[in-house]
Design an enzyme around this catalytic site. Structure first.
Site, short mmCIF file in Angstrom:
data_model
loop_
_atom_site.label_atom_id
_atom_site.label_comp_id
_atom_site.label_asym_id
_atom_site.label_seq_id
_atom_site.Cartn_x
_atom_site.Cartn_y
_atom_site.Cartn_z
N ASP A 65 0.84 -1.20 0.00
CA ASP A 65 0.00 0.00 0.00
C ASP A 65 0.87 1.25 0.00
O ASP A 65 1.98 1.21 0.52
CB ASP A 65 -0.84 0.03 1.29
CG ASP A 65 -2.25 -0.43 1.06
OD1 ASP A 65 -2.44 -1.31 0.20
OD2 ASP A 65 -3.16 0.06 1.75
N TYR A 67 2.03 4.80 1.58
CA TYR A 67 2.01 5.34 2.93
C TYR A 67 0.74 6.18 3.11
O TYR A 67 0.32 6.88 2.18
CB TYR A 67 3.23 6.22 3.18
CG TYR A 67 4.55 5.47 3.14
CD1 TYR A 67 4.82 4.44 4.04
CD2 TYR A 67 5.54 5.82 2.24
CE1 TYR A 67 6.04 3.77 4.02
CE2 TYR A 67 6.76 5.16 2.21
CZ TYR A 67 7.01 4.13 3.11
OH TYR A 67 8.21 3.48 3.09
N PHE A 78 7.92 2.16 -0.93
CA PHE A 78 8.93 2.32 0.12
C PHE A 78 9.54 3.73 0.18
O PHE A 78 10.25 4.05 1.12
CB PHE A 78 10.05 1.27 0.01
CG PHE A 78 9.58 -0.13 0.26
CD1 PHE A 78 9.37 -0.59 1.55
CD2 PHE A 78 9.31 -1.00 -0.80
CE1 PHE A 78 8.91 -1.89 1.79
CE2 PHE A 78 8.86 -2.30 -0.57
CZ PHE A 78 8.65 -2.75 0.73
N HIS A 188 9.56 -9.55 4.95
CA HIS A 188 9.40 -8.11 4.75
C HIS A 188 10.40 -7.34 5.63
O HIS A 188 10.74 -7.80 6.73
CB HIS A 188 7.96 -7.72 5.12
CG HIS A 188 7.56 -6.38 4.61
ND1 HIS A 188 7.85 -5.21 5.30
CD2 HIS A 188 6.89 -6.00 3.49
CE1 HIS A 188 7.37 -4.18 4.62
NE2 HIS A 188 6.79 -4.63 3.51
#
Length: 223
Positions: A65, A67, A78, A188
């Site tokens: 998703d 931020y 990221f 992750h």
């Protein structure tokens, strides 16, 4: 109006935009923008496709998703714009880079635009989100769209490195032709899982080794 993605993506994106599910998704996002703050801003939703032409893709880093806090999302997984605090997962990515890439200095900025311009497709599975409501735009059609993107990148390119971090991203491996691309998997980089195999995975040096072996310019990971 200025085009919001590089024209090299036309053959892939134009047919998708005509699909009924994408028209429904567009209506959903517009309705959301009318009643709430939605990230990223409208002109940055397809930023990954603007900064990284299809014919220059060397690495794909898949996020889930955007931020959802103020000023963070700018259309690259990221990544955050200059001046925004570096989020925890990206801090861990930088920590891994320090041990993996010789000479890597921990950056002051979380802006990964320089990676995108070198051919790192920073793709989220969902491209919009309602402010301060994580996962609020999931299951509206974005995942179908980005699955198609991953599949098309696999089909239309050669010798690309796909970095699949976490169980969600790893499910996308089925969309990729493993015979002509390198698929790297790990947990992750979030604080919850990073010590279970992300640290020490050396994905960045492995990617550069693979690119060099196939006559492609390695990525300069320094920010």
């Amino acid at each position: 109006m200025e085009k919001r993605y590089d024209e090299s993506w036309d053959e892939v994106l134009q047919p998708l935009f005509k699909q009924p599910y994408m028209k429904a998704l567009s209506r959903f996002v517009q309705a959301e923008r009318e009643q709430a703050l939605v990230f990223p801003p409208e002109d940055l939703v397809f930023n990954a496709f603007k900064l990284t032409p299809l014919d220059r893709v060397k690495v794909v880093i898949l996020g889930q998703d955007p931020y959802h806090n103020d000023g963070q999302a700018h259309g690259l997984s990221f990544s955050v714009p200059d001046g925004i605090a570096i989020p925890p997962s990206l801090r861990n990515i930088y920590t891994e880079l320090q041990t993996d890439i010789s000479g890597f200095q921990y950056p002051r900025s979380g802006n990964l635009t320089s990676w995108a311009k070198q051919g790192v497709l920073l793709l989220n599975a969902t491209l919009t989100v309602r402010a301060h409501e994580a996962a609020s735009h999931q299951k509206q059609g974005w995942e179908m769209f980005t699955d198609h993107i991953i599949h098309e990148v696999s089909n239309r390119t050669d010798h690309v490195v796909f970095m699949l971090w976490g169980s969600y991203a790893q499910k996308k491996a089925m969309l990729i032709d493993h015979a002509k691309h390198l698929v790297l998997k790990s947990v992750h980089p979030s604080p919850l899982s990073v010590y279970r195999g992300f640290f020490g995975s050396k994905h960045f040096s492995k990617a550069n080794t693979y690119l060099a072996q196939h006559g492609r310019e390695p990525i300069d990971w320094k920010i």
